[in-house]
Design an enzyme around this catalytic site. Structure first.
Site, PDB file in Angstrom:
ATOM      1  CG  HIS A 164      16.450  50.260  51.079  1.00 32.41           C
ATOM      2  ND1 HIS A 164      15.715  49.997  50.299  1.00 32.41           N
ATOM      3  CD2 HIS A 164      17.573  49.730  51.139  1.00 32.41           C
ATOM      4  CE1 HIS A 164      16.531  48.950  49.360  1.00 32.41           C
ATOM      5  NE2 HIS A 164      17.805  49.040  50.016  1.00 32.41           N
ATOM      6  CE1 TYR A 266      50.671  31.102  39.816  1.00 32.08           C
ATOM      7  CE2 TYR A 266      48.487  32.147  40.001  1.00 32.08           C
ATOM      8  CZ  TYR A 266      49.741  31.917  39.429  1.00 32.08           C
ATOM      9  OH  TYR A 266      50.169  33.120  38.709  1.00 32.08           O
ATOM     10  CB  CYS A 313      44.777  32.751  37.749  1.00 27.16           C
ATOM     11  SG  CYS A 313      45.034  31.162  38.157  1.00 27.16           S
ATOM     12  CG  ASP A 315      44.957  38.128  33.864  1.00 21.28           C
ATOM     13  OD1 ASP A 315      44.184  39.173  33.843  1.00 21.28           O
ATOM     14  OD2 ASP A 315      46.221  37.966  34.309  1.00 21.28           O
TER      15      ASP A 315
END
Ligand SMILES: *Cc1c(COP(=O)(O)O)cnc(C)c1O
Length: 375
Positions: A164, A266, A313, A315
């Site tokens: 690789h 936030y 955040c 969610d």
């Protein structure tokens, strides 16, 4: 449409496979489907890649290889990243080609082959300079000789030798040539000792597109199958003739007016400058949206591109819509192919200081995958 969907276009995947095959006409193609098909879904992408003309599937983990067989996929499959406690025996029984970096792996493969009364197919891996997996150059002769002994016993067949590249996305980087030379030396040694590997392989997507001298018998593109560029040094996806196959949709969970001077999310890292409309998108870092996208992540919503307002955040995140109209349930596109003005995963990678690979691979299991373009 649900809260969040990743729409995966399998017709575009097949076209990407054809594009990569056109770039490597003398080699067979192994489509790399590791990490759940780079986050796009393992089995549908594997099937579409085979349909598009790949003859092999490549995968990192042994357990992932078994999932392909369990789904009824019968193509050649190479699995390359095992630890001693992994499912070597199950993989030998399931007719998976296995990579060996070291003599302990050969011993496990041989034991499995004896147990099942089968001849296991092995690809010996040499570290030609990436400094990651593969036998060191110093250990190579001992690995080759150990494999030869087991081959003469009739328990395994060394069908491949591989490596690789470290700098495939910079085709003129001196390491590309140097690694090819080390690979040639490793091959010569193995052949001089009596191995006859039919499958020599070194090329990932970038080398498939740009370095025909390292195509050998088999190329191993991954990211290009999913339509993303392997790196901006190689060019953007569209310049490479590739189409991103995933479109990540969310939809507004709430749209509301707020006054000027209102802190958003936030830490109030974003504050509205005037009375405006905010749209709440229920996707967050738990879904794989990078927290780094705070105040920089691009989305397409209410008719144009916008930037995430304030912190991403767990969610959810917020975007500012100004005076444009939107309502709960309206579509928000985080990234897609780019043809309708939406951002791409490469755009996200740039602003989040990462690579497109990470943007798509980290999209989590809470995001439903929906497949289109099936044949
Ligand atoms: C991931 C991987 C590939 C595919 O690389 P892309 O850059 O995604 O084309 C090929 N070979 C190995 C060993 C890999 O780990």
């Amino acid at each position: 449409m649900s809260r969040a969907e990743a729409v995966v276009d399998l017709a575009a995947l097949r076209a990407n496979v054809e594009r990569l095959r056109d770039a490597s006409p003398s080699a067979e193609m192994m489509a790399v489907v590791k990490a759940d098909g780079y986050g796009h879904g393992l089995v549908p992408c594997a099937r579409a890649a085979l349909d598009g003309g790949a003859t092999w599937l490549g995968i990192a983990l042994l357990d992932e290889a078994l999932l392909l067989r369990a789904a009824g996929i019968e193509s050649r499959i190479l699995a390359w990243l095992g630890t001693p406690d992994d499912a070597w025996s199950e993989c030998v029984a399931a007719d998976i080609d296995l990579s060996a970096n070291a003599e302990w792996a050969l011993a496990l493969i041989a034991a499995a082959a004896r147990g099942h009364g089968r001849v296991a197919r092995v690809h010996l891996k040499i570290d030609t300079g990436l400094g990651r997996s593969g036998s060191s150059v110093a250990d190579w002769p001992a690995l080759v000789d150990a494999a030869l002994l087991l081959q003469s016993e009739g328990v395994l067949d060394v069908v491949g030798i591989w490596s690789h590249l470290a700098y495939a996305d910079e085709p003129n980087h001196p390491t590309v040539k140097k690694q090819a030379e080390v690979f040639e030396e490793a091959l010569s040694y193995a052949v001089s000792r009596g191995l006859t590997p039919d499958h020599r392989h070194l090329a990932n997507t970038a080398a498939t597109l740009n370095s025909p001298q390292v195509h050998y018998d088999l190329v191993r593109p991954g990211i290009g199958v999913y339509g993303l560029s392997p790196g901006l040094g190689t060019g953007r996806a569209e310049q490479l003739g590739l189409t991103p196959i995933m479109t990540l949709h969310g939809q507004f969970a709430l749209v509301k007016r707020v006054p000027a001077g209102h802190g958003v999310s936030y830490g109030h890292e974003y504050v509205t400058e005037r009375e405006t409309t905010l749209g709440l998108v229920p996707l967050g870092y738990a879904d794989g949206i990078p927290r780094r996208a705070t105040n920089v992540g691009p989305v397409f919503a209410a008719g144009r591109r916008r930037i995430i307002a304030g912190r991403v955040c767990m969610d959810q995140f917020v975007i500012e819509l100004g005076d444009d109209h939107a309502e709960a349930g309206d579509d928000v596109v985080l990234f897609g192919s780019g043809v309708q003005g939406e951002p791409t995963a490469e755009d996200w990678a740039r602003v989040c200081d990462t690579i497109g690979y990470e943007i798509v691979t980290r999209i989590g299991p809470r995001v439903r995958r929906v497949y289109v373009g099936e044949r």
